[in-house]
Every structure is written in structure tokens, then in C-alpha cells.
Scaffold this motif. Structure first.
Motif, PDB file in Angstrom:
ATOM      1  N   THR A   1       0.819  -1.220   0.000  1.00 47.72           N
ATOM      2  CA  THR A   1       0.000   0.000   0.000  1.00 47.72           C
ATOM      3  C   THR A   1       0.846   1.260   0.000  1.00 47.72           C
ATOM      4  O   THR A   1       0.440   2.286  -0.546  1.00 47.72           O
ATOM      5  N   ASP A   2       2.055   1.196   0.608  1.00 46.93           N
ATOM      6  CA  ASP A   2       2.880   2.407   0.643  1.00 46.93           C
ATOM      7  C   ASP A   2       3.471   2.743  -0.712  1.00 46.93           C
ATOM      8  O   ASP A   2       4.044   3.813  -0.895  1.00 46.93           O
ATOM      9  N   ARG A   3       3.361   1.819  -1.691  1.00 49.83           N
ATOM     10  CA  ARG A   3       3.755   2.144  -3.058  1.00 49.83           C
ATOM     11  C   ARG A   3       2.708   3.044  -3.714  1.00 49.83           C
ATOM     12  O   ARG A   3       3.028   3.823  -4.611  1.00 49.83           O
ATOM     13  N   LEU A   4       1.449   2.920  -3.257  1.00 53.09           N
ATOM     14  CA  LEU A   4       0.365   3.720  -3.822  1.00 53.09           C
ATOM     15  C   LEU A   4       0.275   5.092  -3.155  1.00 53.09           C
ATOM     16  O   LEU A   4       0.178   6.114  -3.829  1.00 53.09           O
ATOM     17  N   HIS A   5       0.287   5.137  -1.824  1.00 50.49           N
ATOM     18  CA  HIS A   5       0.044   6.397  -1.117  1.00 50.49           C
ATOM     19  C   HIS A   5       0.911   6.529   0.115  1.00 50.49           C
ATOM     20  O   HIS A   5       1.150   5.550   0.816  1.00 50.49           O
ATOM     21  N   ARG A   6       1.345   7.758   0.359  1.00 48.88           N
ATOM     22  CA  ARG A   6       1.913   8.115   1.653  1.00 48.88           C
ATOM     23  C   ARG A   6       1.346   9.453   2.094  1.00 48.88           C
ATOM     24  O   ARG A   6       1.890  10.098   2.970  1.00 48.88           O
ATOM     25  N   SER A   7       0.257   9.843   1.464  1.00 51.05           N
ATOM     26  CA  SER A   7      -0.395  11.106   1.789  1.00 51.05           C
ATOM     27  C   SER A   7      -1.862  10.839   2.070  1.00 51.05           C
ATOM     28  O   SER A   7      -2.550  10.239   1.238  1.00 51.05           O
ATOM     29  N   PRO A   8      -2.388  11.257   3.216  1.00 49.48           N
ATOM     30  CA  PRO A   8      -3.810  11.070   3.519  1.00 49.48           C
ATOM     31  C   PRO A   8      -4.712  11.692   2.459  1.00 49.48           C
ATOM     32  O   PRO A   8      -5.763  11.139   2.127  1.00 49.48           O
ATOM     33  N   THR A   9      -4.316  12.830   1.904  1.00 43.01           N
ATOM     34  CA  THR A   9      -5.129  13.483   0.876  1.00 43.01           C
ATOM     35  C   THR A   9      -5.226  12.611  -0.357  1.00 43.01           C
ATOM     36  O   THR A   9      -6.316  12.440  -0.935  1.00 43.01           O
ATOM     37  N   GLU A  10      -4.109  12.040  -0.789  1.00 44.09           N
ATOM     38  CA  GLU A  10      -4.119  11.147  -1.941  1.00 44.09           C
ATOM     39  C   GLU A  10      -4.968   9.909  -1.664  1.00 44.09           C
ATOM     40  O   GLU A  10      -5.701   9.440  -2.533  1.00 44.09           O
ATOM     41  N   LEU A  11      -4.842   9.382  -0.466  1.00 43.98           N
ATOM     42  CA  LEU A  11      -5.602   8.177  -0.107  1.00 43.98           C
ATOM     43  C   LEU A  11      -7.103   8.438  -0.194  1.00 43.98           C
ATOM     44  O   LEU A  11      -7.856   7.612  -0.727  1.00 43.98           O
ATOM     45  N   GLU A  12      -7.565   9.568   0.341  1.00 41.23           N
ATOM     46  CA  GLU A  12      -8.994   9.866   0.305  1.00 41.23           C
ATOM     47  C   GLU A  12      -9.491  10.014  -1.128  1.00 41.23           C
ATOM     48  O   GLU A  12     -10.598   9.588  -1.466  1.00 41.23           O
ATOM     49  N   ARG A  13      -8.686  10.597  -1.977  1.00 41.96           N
ATOM     50  CA  ARG A  13      -9.057  10.715  -3.397  1.00 41.96           C
ATOM     51  C   ARG A  13      -9.166   9.337  -4.039  1.00 41.96           C
ATOM     52  O   ARG A  13     -10.087   9.075  -4.813  1.00 41.96           O
ATOM     53  N   TYR A  14      -8.222   8.463  -3.689  1.00 43.52           N
ATOM     54  CA  TYR A  14      -8.219   7.103  -4.246  1.00 43.52           C
ATOM     55  C   TYR A  14      -9.435   6.314  -3.742  1.00 43.52           C
ATOM     56  O   TYR A  14     -10.067   5.571  -4.496  1.00 43.52           O
ATOM     57  N   ILE A  15      -9.770   6.469  -2.443  1.00 47.95           N
ATOM     58  CA  ILE A  15     -10.929   5.786  -1.877  1.00 47.95           C
ATOM     59  C   ILE A  15     -12.202   6.237  -2.588  1.00 47.95           C
ATOM     60  O   ILE A  15     -13.074   5.419  -2.939  1.00 47.95           O
ATOM     61  N   SER A  16     -12.333   7.538  -2.824  1.00 43.31           N
ATOM     62  CA  SER A  16     -13.518   8.067  -3.500  1.00 43.31           C
ATOM     63  C   SER A  16     -13.664   7.475  -4.895  1.00 43.31           C
ATOM     64  O   SER A  16     -14.758   7.074  -5.305  1.00 43.31           O
ATOM     65  N   LEU A  17     -12.563   7.411  -5.639  1.00 44.39           N
ATOM     66  CA  LEU A  17     -12.615   6.847  -6.986  1.00 44.39           C
ATOM     67  C   LEU A  17     -12.953   5.363  -6.936  1.00 44.39           C
ATOM     68  O   LEU A  17     -13.745   4.858  -7.756  1.00 44.39           O
ATOM     69  N   SER A  18     -12.365   4.632  -5.985  1.00 41.13           N
ATOM     70  CA  SER A  18     -12.612   3.191  -5.881  1.00 41.13           C
ATOM     71  C   SER A  18     -14.077   2.904  -5.593  1.00 41.13           C
ATOM     72  O   SER A  18     -14.673   1.967  -6.145  1.00 41.13           O
ATOM     73  N   GLU A  19     -14.683   3.703  -4.705  1.00 41.32           N
ATOM     74  CA  GLU A  19     -16.106   3.528  -4.402  1.00 41.32           C
ATOM     75  C   GLU A  19     -16.965   3.852  -5.618  1.00 41.32           C
ATOM     76  O   GLU A  19     -17.938   3.142  -5.919  1.00 41.32           O
ATOM     77  N   ARG A  20     -16.590   4.911  -6.332  1.00 44.35           N
ATOM     78  CA  ARG A  20     -17.389   5.354  -7.473  1.00 44.35           C
ATOM     79  C   ARG A  20     -17.318   4.374  -8.632  1.00 44.35           C
ATOM     80  O   ARG A  20     -18.310   4.173  -9.352  1.00 44.35           O
ATOM     81  N   ARG A  21     -16.165   3.760  -8.860  1.00 47.06           N
ATOM     82  CA  ARG A  21     -15.982   2.888 -10.021  1.00 47.06           C
ATOM     83  C   ARG A  21     -15.900   1.409  -9.659  1.00 47.06           C
ATOM     84  O   ARG A  21     -15.663   0.575 -10.538  1.00 47.06           O
ATOM     85  N   GLY A  22     -16.100   1.067  -8.387  1.00 47.73           N
ATOM     86  CA  GLY A  22     -16.081  -0.337  -7.986  1.00 47.73           C
ATOM     87  C   GLY A  22     -14.718  -0.979  -8.146  1.00 47.73           C
ATOM     88  O   GLY A  22     -14.606  -2.141  -8.548  1.00 47.73           O
ATOM     89  N   VAL A  23     -13.662  -0.238  -7.830  1.00 48.38           N
ATOM     90  CA  VAL A  23     -12.291  -0.735  -7.970  1.00 48.38           C
ATOM     91  C   VAL A  23     -11.835  -1.344  -6.646  1.00 48.38           C
ATOM     92  O   VAL A  23     -12.026  -0.749  -5.585  1.00 48.38           O
TER      93      VAL A  23
END
Length: 494
Positions: free
Chosen positions: A88-110
């Protein structure tokens, strides 16, 4: 890398790989991540349709990651429903980036799967909590690593060691051995010379000393940049030397063997000093003088522009060069526009001949300004070392909690004021008389011609005032038409 999936209902997945601070350049970390991620995808029967790579970019630094941004864009367009990463630390080390990624994952079922941390189900509160905890841990690790790196750099600076980075002009003597490095642009392994960063490169050291003496003799940064271009001298990256490059190189404490940490001098370096500290302090004083013109616009192209005085009647103005005779004959004319002109090249050549003749006489040494014999340079240098050591001790005591902020601030401000006074005295001791390089030279004319225009003008400012009086009409006794007697010299030094 895109792989066209075969037909059927196999799940489409993408792989994201990132390695930060790939200082060896090998990129092997990326290859290992990709292999492990491909094995995970193959084991789960997923078709990898794209692999995104960001090499040598920290997720925590805030710098834009092109591969990561492209992955988010593609996921939003429905390219895949699975993201595979090594951790997971390869994807994010910033809480702001993580929240953006979570939002996209929920929206697109990723859904996200990692080799090291397993699956992250971001569609559930517990999965999102796990992701946030892992992100917080990764952020703490990055901050802790940053603190360790900062402490290590400070220790190296205090010990006077080389702290890494781009090779500074003047140091890096080849040891005769080589090391393997991977070119970031091509990814190919190359052999490069191993450099001793404590040893000076002779030709570059000589250039640094020449630049320093030139500034002390009244030279300009503009002139030194041109000198580098004429000599084919470049920066250590192979780029032409710019005005900013030259100024930065002249102002480096490293030149005088002084170690710096976060802009503060912390002691002596272990590398070879190239420039005498007294000269270095003088150069700093000159280049940082608020009265120094830093944006002069067009530079004088003639020796006497705004230096020779108009001598027609009681005119108090100076002359400058204009074009006359169909722009074929540059001439000195008064700023007020009254009177005729004097051929610029003829006047300058005559002035040069007179100055060179005066500086070639046996008594020319009498023209030199005597230095302040009361200045004890060695004592001043020792005093500056003591003041810097006291500043370092104060910082250590404050860090250890032995003194408070008020004591630390008061002590540091006092030390800085004392150091400024010592530095000014050292600078004055190193200032060079503009005539110093000419008086006593084996060939004064040759030495004069080697000077840049601004240095010659500085010699005139220090030595003589030239006035262009009204010339006599008609042919002169020597058969020519130029009235040399109308060029008057008033010597400023006996």
C-alpha cells in the motif's frame, strides 16, 4: 506496457509500481515489484491490461507522479476494476491522496490487492479504516526517515564531510577507479569515474582563483561569464556558465574550506580549500553590497563613457559615445549635446598609451595605495572561528535543553553581529588596488590588454581624471588633425 486480454469474462487489472530514491539507478526495485504483481494477477486469473511505473518519485514528497495520475484517469474511464501493487505504501503516503483514491474506488467499484498486505476492500468501513491506518503508518515512516536523513546530514556537515549531491565546480578529482551507474533517461548501465570529492581539480581550482582575484580587482560577473564562454568552461553538468551560476560559485563558503548546514557556517570542511578565506570574505562583501548595481542595463562599450569630462567652457557634464559621419565614426560628445565630437577610438588609444606609460615608470610602485598594516588577518580569522564555534555550541545547548529560547536567541544574535564586524575587517584586508596587477608587471601593455573593460575603467577611476577640452582647429604640428593637447590628465595619485 499494455497486454491485450483474451476474450471471456476474466477480470481486467492494472499494476502500479513505484520506487523512490533509486540512487543506484538500477531500477531493479521496479522489476521485482512488477514480477511479484504479475505473479499475483496470474494466480488470481486476472488479465493485466496496463502497468504504470513511477521511478525515483516519492509518494510523500507531493511531487506529481505521471504514472499514478494516468492510472487514476484510466480507472475513472473503466479500464480495469482491480489495482495490483506490491504494498500500500507504493500507492500512497499522503492522507489526501488516499482519500481521493478511496472516493474513486467507491465510485468505479475498484478493488485493491497487494503482494505484501493482501486485499484492501475500500467498499467497507473496516477496509477503509485499514487503508487509513496503513497510510498513517507509512506517513510516520517517511517523516521518521526524513528526520534521520536530516540528522545524518547535519552530523556530516559538522564533521566537515562531503554531503553528496551535484559535483561542485572545483572538486572531484578522479581516483583512477570506476563505478557502475544506471542512466535515468535510458535505463542502461554505464561506467563512470570514481571521484574524490575532497580533492581539488587543478584546472577548475585555477579558474576559481582567477574569478576571485578578478572580482577583487574590480571585475564584473558579466565579464567572467564571457571569459568562461571564450575559454569553453562549463558547469559540472556541462551547461554554459550563466550569471547566476557564476555568482553562486563565487559566494560558496566551500571555496574557502568552510562547511555549511542549512545556510549556516558550522566549521571547517575536510576538503581542500581553493580560495584564501580573506579573499572569499572580500568577494562576499563586494557581491552582497547593497550599493552594487545588479541590473545596470546596457554596459559601457567604450573606455571613457561617462568617465571623461566635457571640458568645453565650464561644462560640468561627462561625455558618452554617439555615431557621426554616417555611423562610421563613434565619437565622444557631451551629454548636453553642445560642441563637436572627438573620435572615440583615437581618444581611448591615446588615454591607454598615457596610462600604460605612467604605470611602466620605475616609480610606479609609489602609485599603489598602502594597505592597513594594523589589520592582523591571522587574529581575525582565529576570532571568526571562535565565534562560529560559539554559535555551534549554543545550538547544541539549546537542543539539549540546557538553555532556553531567549538565551539562545540573544547569544546567537550577539555572535552574528560580532561575526559581521570581523568579516568586514577581513574583507577590507583583502581588497585589491585596481593598479596592483599592472604595477611591476613585466609587460604593462600586455597586462593592460588582458583586463576586461570594467577593470580598465576601474583603473581610470582610481588613477586619473580625463577631460576633453575644446580642440584647436586645423592641422596640428605633427601633420594630423587630432589635437592631443586637448586631452587633459589630472592624476589622482602623486
Amino acid at each position: 506496457m499494455r497486454t491485450t486480454p483474451p476474450g471471456g469474462t476474466r477480470t481486467r487489472a492494472v499494476i502500479y509500481c513505484r520506487i523512490s530514491q533509486d540512487r543506484t539507478g538500477a531500477g531493479l526495485g521496479i522489476d521485482r515489484q512488477r514480477e511479484d504483481c504479475e505473479a499475483l494477477a496470474e494466480g488470481n486469473g486476472w488479465d493485466v491490461v496496463e502497468t504504470y511505473v513511477d521511478n525515483d518519485i516519492s509518494a510523500y514528497s507531493g511531487k506529481k507522479r505521471p504514472g499514478y495520475e494516468q492510472m487514476l484517469t484510466d480507472l475513472d474511464e473503466g479500464t480495469a476494476t482491480i489495482v495490483v501493487a506490491w504494498h500500500t505504501d507504493r500507492l500512497h503516503r499522503s492522507p489526501t491522496e488516499l482519500e481521493r483514491y478511496i472516493s474513486l474506488s467507491e465510485r468505479r467499484g475498484v478493488s485493491t490487492h497487494t503482494v505484501q498486505a493482501g486485499q484492501l476492500d475500500l467498499s467497507t468501513p473496516s477496509g477503509r479504516m485499514t487503508a487509513r491506518i496503513l497510510g498513517a503508518v507509512a506517513k510516520q515512516e517517511s517523516e521518521h526517515k526524513g528526520e534521520r536523513v536530516a540528522r545524518a546530514r547535519r552530523q556530516k556537515a559538522l564533521a566537515g564531510e562531503w554531503m553528496g549531491g551535484i559535483r561542485p565546480f572545483g572538486w572531484g578529482l578522479p581516483t583512477g577507479e570506476t563505478r557502475t551507474k544506471v542512466d535515468r533517461k535510458t535505463g542502461e548501465e554505464i561506467e563512470e569515474p570514481e571521484l574524490d570529492m575532497l580533492k581539488a581539480v587543478p584546472e577548475e581550482a585555477e579558474a576559481l582563483r582567477y574569478w576571485t582575484d578578478a572580482i577583487l580587482s574590480g571585475g564584473s560577473i558579466r565579464g567572467l561569464v564571457k571569459w568562461c564562454a571564450d575559454k569553453g568552461i562549463t558547469t559540472t553538468r556541462g551547461n554554459p556558465v550563466t550569471h547566476t551560476d557564476m555568482r553562486d560559485m563565487l559566494l560558496r563558503p566551500r571555496n574557502a574550506g568552510i562547511a555549511v548546514y542549512r545556510g549556516e557556517e558550522v566549521g571547517r570542511g575536510q576538503w581542500e580549500a581553493i580560495v584564501d578565506e580573506t579573499k572569499y570574505r572580500a568577494v562576499v562583501a563586494i557581491l552582497k553590497d547593497p550599493a552594487r548595481t545588479t541590473t545596470p542595463g546596457a554596459q559601457p562599450k567604450w573606455l571613457g563613457s561617462i568617465l571623461y569630462q566635457c571640458g568645453r567652457g565650464d561644462c560640468p557634464h561627462f561625455v558618452y559615445v554617439t555615431q557621426s559621419g554616417g555611423r562610421m565614426y563613434p565619437s565622444y560628445r557631451c551629454q548636453t549635446g553642445h560642441g563637436g565630437g572627438r573620435r572615440a577610438e583615437v581618444v581611448d588609444q591615446y588615454v591607454e598609451d598615457v596610462v600604460i606609460e605612467r604605470l611602466s615608470r620605475p616609480d610606479a610602485h609609489d602609485l599603489l595605495e598602502t594597505g592597513d598594516n594594523q589589520v592582523d588577518v591571522a587574529a581575525l580569522q582565529a576570532e571568526s572561528e571562535q565565534i562560529r564555534r560559539r554559535m555551534t555550541d549554543l545550538a547544541g545547548m539549546f537542543g539539549a535543553g540546557q538553555i532556553g529560547m531567549e538565551q539562545f536567541t540573544l547569544g546567537t544574535d550577539t555572535a552574528r553581529a560580532q561575526l559581521e564586524g570581523v568579516t568586514k575587517q577581513l574583507a577590507q584586508a583583502a581588497m585589491r588596488d585596481p593598479l596592483a596587477g599592472l604595477v611591476g608587471a613585466p609587460d604593462v601593455r600586455k597586462a593592460w590588454k588582458a583586463l576586461e573593460l570594467e577593470q580598465k575603467r576601474n583603473v581610470l577611476r582610481a588613477l586619473v581624471a580625463v577631460t576633453l577640452k575644446t580642440p584647436r582647429p586645423g592641422r596640428m604640428p605633427d601633420g594630423g588633425y587630432f589635437d592631443y593637447d586637448a586631452v587633459a590628465f589630472e592624476w589622482k595619485r602623486a
